[in-house]
Design an enzyme around this catalytic site. Structure first.
Site, PDB file in Angstrom:
ATOM      1  N   HIS A 182      94.292  42.215  37.568  1.00 24.92           N
ATOM      2  CA  HIS A 182      95.317  42.365  38.592  1.00 24.92           C
ATOM      3  C   HIS A 182      96.707  42.556  38.007  1.00 24.92           C
ATOM      4  O   HIS A 182      97.595  43.081  38.672  1.00 24.92           O
ATOM      5  CB  HIS A 182      95.318  41.134  39.513  1.00 24.92           C
ATOM      6  CG  HIS A 182      96.360  41.196  40.574  1.00 24.92           C
ATOM      7  ND1 HIS A 182      96.361  42.166  41.553  1.00 24.92           N
ATOM      8  CD2 HIS A 182      97.459  40.448  40.803  1.00 24.92           C
ATOM      9  CE1 HIS A 182      97.401  41.990  42.348  1.00 24.92           C
ATOM     10  NE2 HIS A 182      98.091  40.955  41.902  1.00 24.92           N
ATOM     11  N   CYS A 183      96.927  42.169  36.756  1.00 23.61           N
ATOM     12  CA  CYS A 183      98.297  42.123  36.233  1.00 23.61           C
ATOM     13  C   CYS A 183      98.706  43.348  35.420  1.00 23.61           C
ATOM     14  O   CYS A 183      99.636  44.064  35.784  1.00 23.61           O
ATOM     15  CB  CYS A 183      98.483  40.869  35.385  1.00 23.61           C
ATOM     16  SG  CYS A 183      98.468  39.338  36.345  1.00 23.61           S
ATOM     17  N   ILE A 184      98.042  43.586  34.303  1.00 27.50           N
ATOM     18  CA  ILE A 184      98.554  44.564  33.335  1.00 27.50           C
ATOM     19  C   ILE A 184      98.594  45.996  33.883  1.00 27.50           C
ATOM     20  O   ILE A 184      99.543  46.722  33.606  1.00 27.50           O
ATOM     21  CB  ILE A 184      97.747  44.497  32.022  1.00 27.50           C
ATOM     22  CG1 ILE A 184      97.832  43.078  31.446  1.00 27.50           C
ATOM     23  CG2 ILE A 184      98.310  45.477  31.000  1.00 27.50           C
ATOM     24  CD1 ILE A 184      97.033  42.879  30.192  1.00 27.50           C
TER      25      ILE A 184
END
Length: 443
Positions: A274-276
């Site tokens: 979900h982040c990078i």
């Protein structure tokens, strides 16, 4: 008015109720951590399937044991509910909801906005609201604070507190967990910072205070942009070194023996999680408001976004080497999760690879021991309900090519080498073996 003395006493005595909104990969470990430290906890989620899993005492996240769900379900210090009116019974409200991108790569704040609209009628004085979702600098002030103050008589630092503390959860990490990862905290004022620091200090190893919520929001972006840029660098070097005839993984192993000035990053089929893949675009979007171009970040995003196509191109080369066409081939994608040994498939590059393969008329299946069926996804709904094949010699031998996308440790790679006709390996899964040189194509 904020009763600081009473608040601090309540936190210290654990006579303090912590509400966690969003019981996913971030919220559930957070809820468990506060419960383990003796706090009263209330978990909120609008997903009825998750609520039902608690009723059945079964974990819906592979790397979290059923015992965690069982203990929370049976505890008299825990309530799991979809009834958001219970917000009135909490002292702290930790918001852990998704912050995806739109199709135009702009931040989608709808989950945060909907959460706020849902809980605002039930907010009471002396609560602290802490946003944990990764987002762009200014979100807490511009959306959370603004929405609360415009809709209620609650005023930040007077009768309610607002803070931001970015989640740093790393699903499946066997070394660090919620309690052992230092927590960054920024408050919308000194009181909020003080109370948020006190609260997290009870459950995590260390709290790092920063000046304000915007700074805390920026910390998380820097952490993930740092990784995105370095992964893009090593992905680009992989492509260049391949053309020259150099193994990037051998280069990395040698380079990391330098005891200073080098940190190893590894190439792959594209970014996942979900982040990078998402966070860098929060900053590029916000930067445009200030007429600033983020060329370096956007270039890294472009390189990483193009990696699935590179994997498909290598697959075409591999198949052509044995006289086969991609459009007439059966392809097995090995691993759907975005990283090894978890069931998290958010933003997994596997979906993009499979989409391209189907577009080029391949027959595509997948195998993942952690994901038996693809649950509903927004961007790749064409795969909703698709089931993993079973692991067997007969089935593996039936595919023209196997693409290793995720290197799960519980896969029998020795058997895979013997059974597979052709392997495109994006994860450096095999030690060089002359017997299989013609079978393994690195990508």
């Amino acid at each position: 008015m904020i009763n600081l003395e009473e608040t601090l006493k309540s936190i210290e005595s654990k006579n303090y109720t912590v509400g966690v909104i969003g019981l996913g990969y971030v919220g559930l470990p957070l809820l468990w951590n506060f419960h383990m430290k003796g706090f009263q906890v209330i978990g909120f989620d609008s997903d009825i399937k998750k609520i039902q899993s608690f009723a059945e005492k079964k974990s819906y996240i592979k790397h979290i044991d059923n015992q965690v769900i069982e203990k929370l379900s049976e505890s008299n210090r825990c309530m799991i509910t979809s009834d958001f009116s219970k917000i009135s019974n909490t002292n702290a409200i930790l918001i852990c909801v998704p912050t995806p991108l739109t199709k135009y790569r702009e931040p989608d704040m709808s989950y945060i906005q909907l959460t706020l609209d849902t809980i605002i009628p039930y907010l009471v004085e002396n609560q602290i609201i802490i946003l944990e979702s990764t987002t762009y600098p200014g979100t807490t002030e511009e959306i959370v604070k603004s929405r609360i103050q415009n809709s209620t008589k609650l005023i930040s630092e007077e009768n309610i507190l607002i803070a931001y503390s970015p989640e740093r959860e790393d699903p499946g990490n066997s070394v660090f967990n919620t309690s052992t990862i230092p927590k960054v905290v920024g408050g919308d004022g000194a009181l909020a910072l003080f109370v948020a620091t006190k609260l997290y200090s009870e459950v995590v190893v260390k709290v790092i205070q920063v000046t304000n919520t915007k700074t805390a929001e920026a910390v998380k972006l820097l952490e993930n942009i740092f990784r995105s840029v370095n992964i893009a660098l090593v992905n680009e070097m992989k492509i260049v070194f391949h053309k020259i005839g150099i193994d990037i993984h051998e280069v990395i192993e040698a380079a990391k023996t330098k005891p200073f000035g080098f940190m190893p990053f590894y190439p792959g089929p594209g970014l996942g999680g979900h982040c990078i893949p998402i966070d860098p675009f929060y900053l590029t979007w916000k930067a445009r408001e200030f007429e600033v171009n983020t060329k370096f970040i956007e270039l890294a995003g472009e390189i990483n976004t193009n990696m699935p196509q590179y994997v498909v191109n290598r697959t075409i080369e591999a198949l052509n080497s044995v006289g086969k066409s991609l459009s007439t081939s059966r392809i097995l994608c090995l691993g759907l999760a975005y990283k090894s040994d978890i069931d998290d498939m958010r933003e997994s590059p596997a979906f993009k690879i499979m989409d391209i393969l189907v577009l080029l008329q391949s027959i595509v299946e997948y195998y993942d021991p952690f994901i038996s069926e693809i649950s509903a996804t927004r961007e790749h709904s064409n795969w909703n309900g698709k089931q993993s094949i079973q692991w067997s010699k007969e089935l593996i031998e039936s595919f023209d090519c196997i693409i290793i996308i995720t290197k799960h440790t519980n896969i029998d790679y020795n058997s895979l080498l013997l059974w597979a006709k052709l392997i495109v390996d994006t994860r450096n899964s095999f030690i060089n073996d002359d017997r299989f040189d013609q079978k393994i194509w690195k990508a």
